[in-house]
Design a protein around this motif. Structure first.
Motif, mmCIF file in Angstrom:
data_model
loop_
_atom_site.group_PDB
_atom_site.id
_atom_site.type_symbol
_atom_site.label_atom_id
_atom_site.label_comp_id
_atom_site.label_asym_id
_atom_site.label_seq_id
_atom_site.Cartn_x
_atom_site.Cartn_y
_atom_site.Cartn_z
ATOM 1 N N VAL A 113 24.536 -64.770 22.372
ATOM 2 C CA VAL A 113 25.543 -65.419 23.205
ATOM 3 C C VAL A 113 26.523 -66.112 22.262
ATOM 4 N N LYS B 12 30.743 -67.810 28.724
ATOM 5 C CA LYS B 12 30.530 -68.726 29.841
ATOM 6 C C LYS B 12 29.627 -67.992 30.826
ATOM 7 N N ILE B 13 28.362 -68.423 30.920
ATOM 8 C CA ILE B 13 27.367 -67.729 31.742
ATOM 9 C C ILE B 13 26.944 -68.629 32.890
ATOM 10 N N ASN B 14 26.971 -68.078 34.102
ATOM 11 C CA ASN B 14 26.467 -68.773 35.273
ATOM 12 C C ASN B 14 25.381 -67.887 35.875
ATOM 13 N N VAL C 33 18.809 -66.410 32.457
ATOM 14 C CA VAL C 33 18.784 -65.565 31.267
ATOM 15 C C VAL C 33 17.334 -65.290 30.879
ATOM 16 N N VAL D 161 26.270 -72.281 29.322
ATOM 17 C CA VAL D 161 25.315 -71.576 30.171
ATOM 18 C C VAL D 161 24.872 -72.508 31.279
#
Length: 131
Positions: free
Chosen positions: A79, A84-86, A89, A102
């Motif tokens: 990453v 930008k992770i929503n 994981v 995250v």
């Protein structure tokens, strides 16, 4: 567009001007610079910084730099700081650059009795930094 990589393997590129609405399944490596509204399953994923994915990602290896809204499952996950992770994981090995955003849970995958990896189900989120 499919191109021949130097190692002899094939990869596909989704350009920055492309919007795909629907799921993607690829047996080759995939490079995404555009927008995908659907789930992605592939061998290896490289996501450009300007790319947007709205859906689940499942890959052996993934290198993420853009925006993702959905769960991610990868054996090896990188990453980058622009990501930008929503979403949740799930990973075997994880590298995350300082500055990445995250919003979700990290869960280390554990081998099942059949040898396939599955998300850990002990309720505790785990984070391992790969070197």
């Amino acid at each position: 567009m499919a191109r021949q990589a130097p190692s002899g393997s094939t990869f596909s590129v989704i350009g920055s001007d492309v919007v795909i609405r629907g799921n993607i399944e690829a047996t080759v490596d995939l490079h995404i610079d555009g927008r995908v509204e659907g789930d992605i399953t592939c061998a290896s994923l490289v996501q450009g910084a300007g790319s947007h994915v709205e859906g689940a990602i499942e890959a052996e290896t993934a290198r993420l730099a853009g925006t993702i809204s959905g769960s991610i499952t990868a054996r090896e996950l990188v990453v980058l700081k622009s990501a930008k992770i929503n979403g949740d994981v799930h990973y075997d090995a994880l590298t995350i650059e300082q500055g990445a955003e995250v919003e979700g849970r990290f869960a280390h995958r554990v081998p099942s009795k059949t040898g396939a990896a599955k998300p850990a189900d002990d309720g505790e989120p785990k984070l391992t930094l790969a070197g």
